[in-house]
Design an enzyme around this catalytic site. Sequence first.
Site, PDB file in Angstrom:
ATOM      1  N   HIS A  85       0.868  -1.189   0.000  1.00 15.85           N
ATOM      2  CA  HIS A  85       0.000   0.000   0.000  1.00 15.85           C
ATOM      3  C   HIS A  85       0.900   1.233   0.000  1.00 15.85           C
ATOM      4  CE1 HIS A  85      -2.775   3.086   1.341  1.00 15.85           C
ATOM      5  NE2 HIS A  85      -3.751   2.289   0.946  1.00 15.85           N
ATOM      6  N   GLU A 152      -4.033   2.588  -7.112  1.00 14.77           N
ATOM      7  CA  GLU A 152      -4.361   3.677  -6.185  1.00 14.77           C
ATOM      8  C   GLU A 152      -3.390   4.831  -6.416  1.00 14.77           C
ATOM      9  OE1 GLU A 152      -6.598   2.355  -2.379  1.00 14.77           O
ATOM     10  OE2 GLU A 152      -4.477   2.134  -2.022  1.00 14.77           O
TER      11      GLU A 152
END
Length: 228
Positions: A85, A152
């Site tokens: 992430h 993302e």
Amino acid sequence: MKLIIGNWKMNGNLDEKNFLFKDLSNTKTKNKIIMCLPFTLIGGENFGITLGAQDVSNHENGAYTGDISATMLKDAGVQYVLCGHSERRLHHNETNEMVKEKATTAIKNGIIPVICVGETMEEKNAGHTIAVIKKMLSESIPENGEYIIAYEPRWAIGSGVTPTNSEIVLAVKIIFDTLPNSMPILYGGSINATNAKEIASIPYVDGLLIGSASLKSETFLPIIKTLD
Ligand code: 13P
């Protein structure tokens, strides 16, 4: 059927988990819901909700104080884990190489990694989005096994700003074309009940990775409903 993954990041407590999970277990949907919780909330009563974690060690076991291994996650009932992430890459200096090791360890232990990729605003402004995504993919995807990719853009996370539909389709098509096999591709960054349906309908987008809107029933359930 769309994949909807909630990422609680470092938020929430046991009462809030129980509240949301009870509501989720009473929600009929054709979509697949996965909740990535902080480690301390993973055990206990899960009301039949599919569990994910937010990180995994790249090591199998041993003297790594504070780390959690893939076997430990598996033992606790975890089926998915976020790898790389952007907040881990930013605050914990995770490299593509480490992300690949994490994803490989997860797969070896029967957990599906959700590998996150995305450009910064500086990279976007310099016209480097595609090159950045390709490099991240080529260096962080495992050699074998099943995985999920989450696109993302860093600048879209928690900012209330999303890319245009054509920017998203360009990025996810590049991901689709770069992967050696067909794997699910998600979009993440400032998803809410207003933009979820349109973004989830973009070609090559198989689902959504959702941060703050996944914390409470009031914001999460309307997203699930709008995708049904
Ligand atoms: P927000 O939905 O809060 O922008 O977070 C996105 C994210 O980082 C999910 O992993």
